[in-house]
Scaffold this motif. Structure first.
Motif, PDB file in Angstrom:
ATOM      1  N   GLN A  91     -19.213  55.740  77.777  1.00  0.00           N
ATOM      2  CA  GLN A  91     -19.459  55.203  79.022  1.00  0.00           C
ATOM      3  C   GLN A  91     -17.085  54.729  79.545  1.00  0.00           C
ATOM      4  OE1 GLN A  91     -21.988  53.269  81.319  1.00  0.00           O
ATOM      5  NE2 GLN A  91     -23.525  54.899  80.130  1.00  0.00           N
ATOM      6  N   ALA A  92     -16.616  55.675  80.367  1.00  0.00           N
ATOM      7  CA  ALA A  92     -15.482  54.615  80.425  1.00  0.00           C
ATOM      8  C   ALA A  92     -14.848  53.532  80.979  1.00  0.00           C
ATOM      9  CB  ALA A  92     -14.332  55.982  81.914  1.00  0.00           C
ATOM     10  N   CYS A  93     -14.371  52.583  80.766  1.00  0.00           N
ATOM     11  CA  CYS A  93     -13.873  51.287  81.929  1.00  0.00           C
ATOM     12  C   CYS A  93     -12.796  50.779  81.457  1.00  0.00           C
ATOM     13  CB  CYS A  93     -15.082  50.283  80.105  1.00  0.00           C
ATOM     14  SG  CYS A  93     -14.566  50.612  78.993  1.00  0.00           S
ATOM     15  N   HIS A  94     -12.551  49.508  82.100  1.00  0.00           N
ATOM     16  CA  HIS A  94     -11.373  48.939  82.150  1.00  0.00           C
ATOM     17  C   HIS A  94     -11.557  48.434  81.479  1.00  0.00           C
ATOM     18  CE1 HIS A  94      -8.052  47.528  83.727  1.00  0.00           C
ATOM     19  NE2 HIS A  94      -7.983  46.319  83.241  1.00  0.00           N
ATOM     20  N   TYR A  95     -10.278  48.661  80.061  1.00  0.00           N
ATOM     21  CA  TYR A  95     -10.422  47.060  78.552  1.00  0.00           C
ATOM     22  C   TYR A  95      -9.632  46.822  78.521  1.00  0.00           C
ATOM     23  CZ  TYR A  95     -11.878  47.451  73.956  1.00  0.00           C
ATOM     24  OH  TYR A  95     -12.109  46.984  72.534  1.00  0.00           O
ATOM     25  N   ILE A  96      -9.526  45.934  78.483  1.00  0.00           N
ATOM     26  CA  ILE A  96      -8.292  44.949  78.206  1.00  0.00           C
ATOM     27  C   ILE A  96      -8.184  44.465  76.368  1.00  0.00           C
ATOM     28  CG2 ILE A  96      -6.789  42.882  79.077  1.00  0.00           C
ATOM     29  CD1 ILE A  96      -9.045  42.943  81.477  1.00  0.00           C
ATOM     30  N   VAL A  97      -7.032  44.743  75.815  1.00  0.00           N
ATOM     31  CA  VAL A  97      -7.117  45.010  74.394  1.00  0.00           C
ATOM     32  C   VAL A  97      -6.982  42.997  74.212  1.00  0.00           C
ATOM     33  CG1 VAL A  97      -5.752  45.103  72.036  1.00  0.00           C
ATOM     34  CG2 VAL A  97      -6.394  46.758  73.740  1.00  0.00           C
ATOM     35  N   GLU A  98      -7.543  42.391  73.454  1.00  0.00           N
ATOM     36  CA  GLU A  98      -7.163  40.803  72.644  1.00  0.00           C
ATOM     37  C   GLU A  98      -5.875  40.898  72.368  1.00  0.00           C
ATOM     38  OE1 GLU A  98     -12.322  40.338  71.289  1.00  0.00           O
ATOM     39  OE2 GLU A  98     -10.122  39.167  69.930  1.00  0.00           O
ATOM     40  N   GLY A  99      -5.289  39.450  72.004  1.00  0.00           N
ATOM     41  CA  GLY A  99      -4.318  38.676  71.977  1.00  0.00           C
ATOM     42  C   GLY A  99      -4.207  39.179  70.409  1.00  0.00           C
ATOM     43  N   ASP A 100      -3.276  38.852  69.071  1.00  0.00           N
ATOM     44  CA  ASP A 100      -3.500  39.390  67.431  1.00  0.00           C
ATOM     45  C   ASP A 100      -3.767  38.283  67.157  1.00  0.00           C
ATOM     46  OD1 ASP A 100      -2.702  40.418  64.384  1.00  0.00           O
ATOM     47  OD2 ASP A 100      -3.422  42.314  65.970  1.00  0.00           O
ATOM     48  N   TRP A 101      -4.428  38.339  66.277  1.00  0.00           N
ATOM     49  CA  TRP A 101      -5.202  37.016  65.299  1.00  0.00           C
ATOM     50  C   TRP A 101      -4.190  37.001  64.011  1.00  0.00           C
ATOM     51  CZ3 TRP A 101      -6.669  32.208  65.761  1.00  0.00           C
ATOM     52  CH2 TRP A 101      -7.083  31.772  66.593  1.00  0.00           C
ATOM     53  N   SER A 102      -4.072  38.428  64.475  1.00  0.00           N
ATOM     54  CA  SER A 102      -3.431  38.945  62.217  1.00  0.00           C
ATOM     55  C   SER A 102      -1.881  37.853  62.320  1.00  0.00           C
ATOM     56  CB  SER A 102      -3.811  39.766  62.265  1.00  0.00           C
ATOM     57  OG  SER A 102      -5.728  40.186  61.274  1.00  0.00           O
ATOM     58  N   ASN A 103      -1.490  38.796  62.944  1.00  0.00           N
ATOM     59  CA  ASN A 103       0.334  38.320  63.234  1.00  0.00           C
ATOM     60  C   ASN A 103       0.710  37.206  63.927  1.00  0.00           C
ATOM     61  OD1 ASN A 103       1.116  41.005  62.287  1.00  0.00           O
ATOM     62  ND2 ASN A 103       0.260  41.905  64.196  1.00  0.00           N
ATOM     63  N   ALA A 104      -0.669  36.711  64.602  1.00  0.00           N
ATOM     64  CA  ALA A 104      -0.319  35.091  64.998  1.00  0.00           C
ATOM     65  C   ALA A 104      -0.701  34.296  63.484  1.00  0.00           C
ATOM     66  CB  ALA A 104      -1.246  35.098  66.079  1.00  0.00           C
ATOM     67  N   LEU A 105      -0.541  34.527  63.257  1.00  0.00           N
ATOM     68  CA  LEU A 105      -1.122  33.584  61.777  1.00  0.00           C
ATOM     69  C   LEU A 105       0.756  32.557  61.545  1.00  0.00           C
ATOM     70  CD1 LEU A 105      -4.649  34.379  59.763  1.00  0.00           C
ATOM     71  CD2 LEU A 105      -4.074  32.862  61.095  1.00  0.00           C
ATOM     72  N   PHE A 106       1.372  34.382  61.330  1.00  0.00           N
ATOM     73  CA  PHE A 106       2.137  33.585  60.751  1.00  0.00           C
ATOM     74  C   PHE A 106       2.847  33.176  61.381  1.00  0.00           C
ATOM     75  CE2 PHE A 106       0.935  38.364  59.558  1.00  0.00           C
ATOM     76  CZ  PHE A 106       1.352  38.285  58.070  1.00  0.00           C
ATOM     77  N   PHE A 107       3.067  33.805  62.591  1.00  0.00           N
ATOM     78  CA  PHE A 107       4.041  31.846  63.179  1.00  0.00           C
ATOM     79  C   PHE A 107       3.470  30.149  63.253  1.00  0.00           C
ATOM     80  CE2 PHE A 107       6.039  35.792  65.438  1.00  0.00           C
ATOM     81  CZ  PHE A 107       7.623  35.454  64.896  1.00  0.00           C
ATOM     82  N   LEU A 108       1.797  30.841  63.554  1.00  0.00           N
ATOM     83  CA  LEU A 108       0.940  29.616  63.824  1.00  0.00           C
ATOM     84  C   LEU A 108       1.348  28.670  62.421  1.00  0.00           C
ATOM     85  CD1 LEU A 108      -2.548  30.678  65.284  1.00  0.00           C
ATOM     86  CD2 LEU A 108      -0.599  29.159  65.883  1.00  0.00           C
ATOM     87  N   VAL A 109       1.429  29.405  61.355  1.00  0.00           N
ATOM     88  CA  VAL A 109       1.409  28.690  60.142  1.00  0.00           C
ATOM     89  C   VAL A 109       2.561  27.867  59.566  1.00  0.00           C
ATOM     90  CG1 VAL A 109       2.193  28.677  56.795  1.00  0.00           C
ATOM     91  CG2 VAL A 109      -0.325  29.835  58.481  1.00  0.00           C
ATOM     92  N   GLY A 110       4.009  28.747  60.738  1.00  0.00           N
ATOM     93  CA  GLY A 110       5.477  28.616  60.702  1.00  0.00           C
ATOM     94  C   GLY A 110       5.647  27.390  61.507  1.00  0.00           C
TER      95      GLY A 110
END
Length: 442
Positions: A225-244
């Motif tokens: 069934q169709a819906c309104h979908y909000i894509v999450e923020g990306d943890w995989s790519n966030a890790l680089f800047f978080l470690v930085g």
């Protein structure tokens, strides 16, 4: 393109880009839904563009709105028309193959075209499954041709090669009219990615039950069934800047993304984790059933403090459940004065690069002491990162790890073939500069 990074600490804050893993699932479910789906999605990467291109070839209409932040996906507007161009996106290919097999007639033969490292990455679990169920599979050079039709039934699939095969088959079986079963013939690696798939299917109207003792998924079928979908923020790519050292906003505190588990290891490696994001404070039973997964988010900054009391206590990191985070976790381990052992890294050799060898080469270029082991490696951390030249091996996660290393190292770091970041994060270096990173193109 070669880039030189100069030492300069990262600071400031940045909104997380859209999760590639979450976006892939939403795009393919929207392509199969009964009506138009509205999808909120940030800037595209090459992998997401590959999925959007393929659902258009499947017959969907994709309309961009609001400076490409909103996508209207209308299924079954046009006839299916190949070939399907998946680029180097493994997720696109492995979602497409069973979904396409469920859409074509038994007499159609459809071509799928790959590029780069994806040509040599294995598809053996699907090839064996297709042939066992009467579908034709033909593979030569860049192309795979399939014919036949995927029907409802009881399927068996290995779980220890890639969770993408399991997710792709679940998505396809959910769109069939009758119920199906999928039984895993081995333990499942990267299980969090399949839980993401189950959650996304639930938001599109399909509840898939899993029975852990028999490793069996019960898929009700009947379509989406169709819906309104909000894509999450990306943890995989966030890790680089978080470690930085930067703050990253718009990260879901209840996310099912596998790489959120990296916070547990980062805490052991000297990074302080705010209580809102600590995994031990989450209720796993609530996570999979809640429809509020995308609504609880916040900003996260990690504070790094070397802990000399742990310098003789070895940390082990199991690569099976978060293979994409291993390069940046390895860099974090190099900074902490304790030995860190990466275990169960067999699947790391099947990524965009042989991610064991490319990560080891990166660490050695930074003068980090490492030892190769049978299915992983040992990092003897605590020494200062030195400058050096790093080959990305056309692996986006190696290139981004090298950039963060350059911001922390005592000397300049040169990254060869740095343009490969476009696979998942096309504007990575622009955001790196916004956070105070210093680089120039050679």
């Amino acid at each position: 393109m070669d880039i030189q990074i100069n030492n300069h600490p990262l600071n400031g804050n940045l909104a997380a880009i859209s999760s590639k893993s979450d976006a892939h699932r939403a795009i393919w479910l929207a392509a199969l839904a009964d009506q138009r789906t509205t999808l909120q999605l940030g800037q595209l990467s090459q992998d997401i563009e590959a999925s959007l291109s393929c659902i258009e070839a499947l017959g969907c209409q994709v309309i961009h709105q609001n400076n490409n932040q909103t996508y209207q996906i209308q299924p079954r507007v046009n006839p299916l028309k190949g070939p399907f161009l998946v680029g180097e996106s493994g997720t696109t290919l492995r979602f497409l193959l069973p979904i396409l097999a469920s859409q074509i007639t038994s007499k159609q033969e459809i071509e799928i075209v790959r590029q780069g490292s994806l040509i040599t990455r294995t598809n053996l679990p699907y090839r064996q499954l297709f042939q066992a169920h009467g579908l034709s599979w033909r593979e030569e050079d860049l192309s795979i041709w399939i014919s036949g039709q995927l029907t409802a039934g009881h399927y068996h699939l290995t779980g220890d090669v890639s969770s993408q095969f399991v997710s792709g088959l679940l998505l396809a079986l959910g769109n069939l009219k009758q119920a199906s079963k999928l039984t895993l013939t081995s333990p499942l690696e990267s299980a969090a990615y399949v839980e993401m798939t189950r959650h996304s299917m639930q938001l599109f109207g399909q509840t898939v039950d899993y029975h852990p003792l028999s490793r069996t998924y019960q898929i009700p079928g009947g379509g989406y069934q169709a819906c309104h979908y909000i894509v999450e923020g990306d943890w995989s790519n966030a890790l680089f800047f978080l470690v930085g050292g930067a703050q990253i906003n718009n990260l879901s505190t209840r996310s099912l993304q596998a790489d959120r588990q990296a916070l547990t290891y980062l805490h052991e490696l000297g990074h302080q984790i705010p209580s809102d994001f600590a995994l031990e404070n989450q209720n796993p039973a609530h996570i999979i059933s809640g429809s509020d997964l995308n609504t609880k988010s916040g900003g996260l900054r990690l504070t790094f403090k070397p802990n000399p009391t742990n310098q003789n206590k070895e940390l082990t990191i199991d690569a099976r459940q978060l293979p994409d985070a291993i390069p940046i976790l390895s860099l974090a381990a190099a900074r902490q004065a304790r030995p860190t052992r990466i275990l169960n890294g067999q699947r790391l050799r099947l990524k965009e690069s042989d991610r064991i060898e490319s990560t080891l080469a990166l660490l050695r270029a930074l003068s980090v002491e490492v030892e190769t082991e049978a299915q992983g490696f040992l990092i003897r951390g605590g020494s200062s990162l030195q400058g050096g030249a790093i080959n990305s091996y056309q692996d986006h996660r190696i290139a981004m790890t090298a950039a963060i290393a350059g911001s922390l190292a005592q000397g300049p770091v040169t990254i060869h073939d740095a343009e490969c970041v476009a696979k998942s994060y096309p504007h990575f270096f622009q955001d790196f500069k916004k956070l105070g990173g210093i680089y120039h193109v050679l």
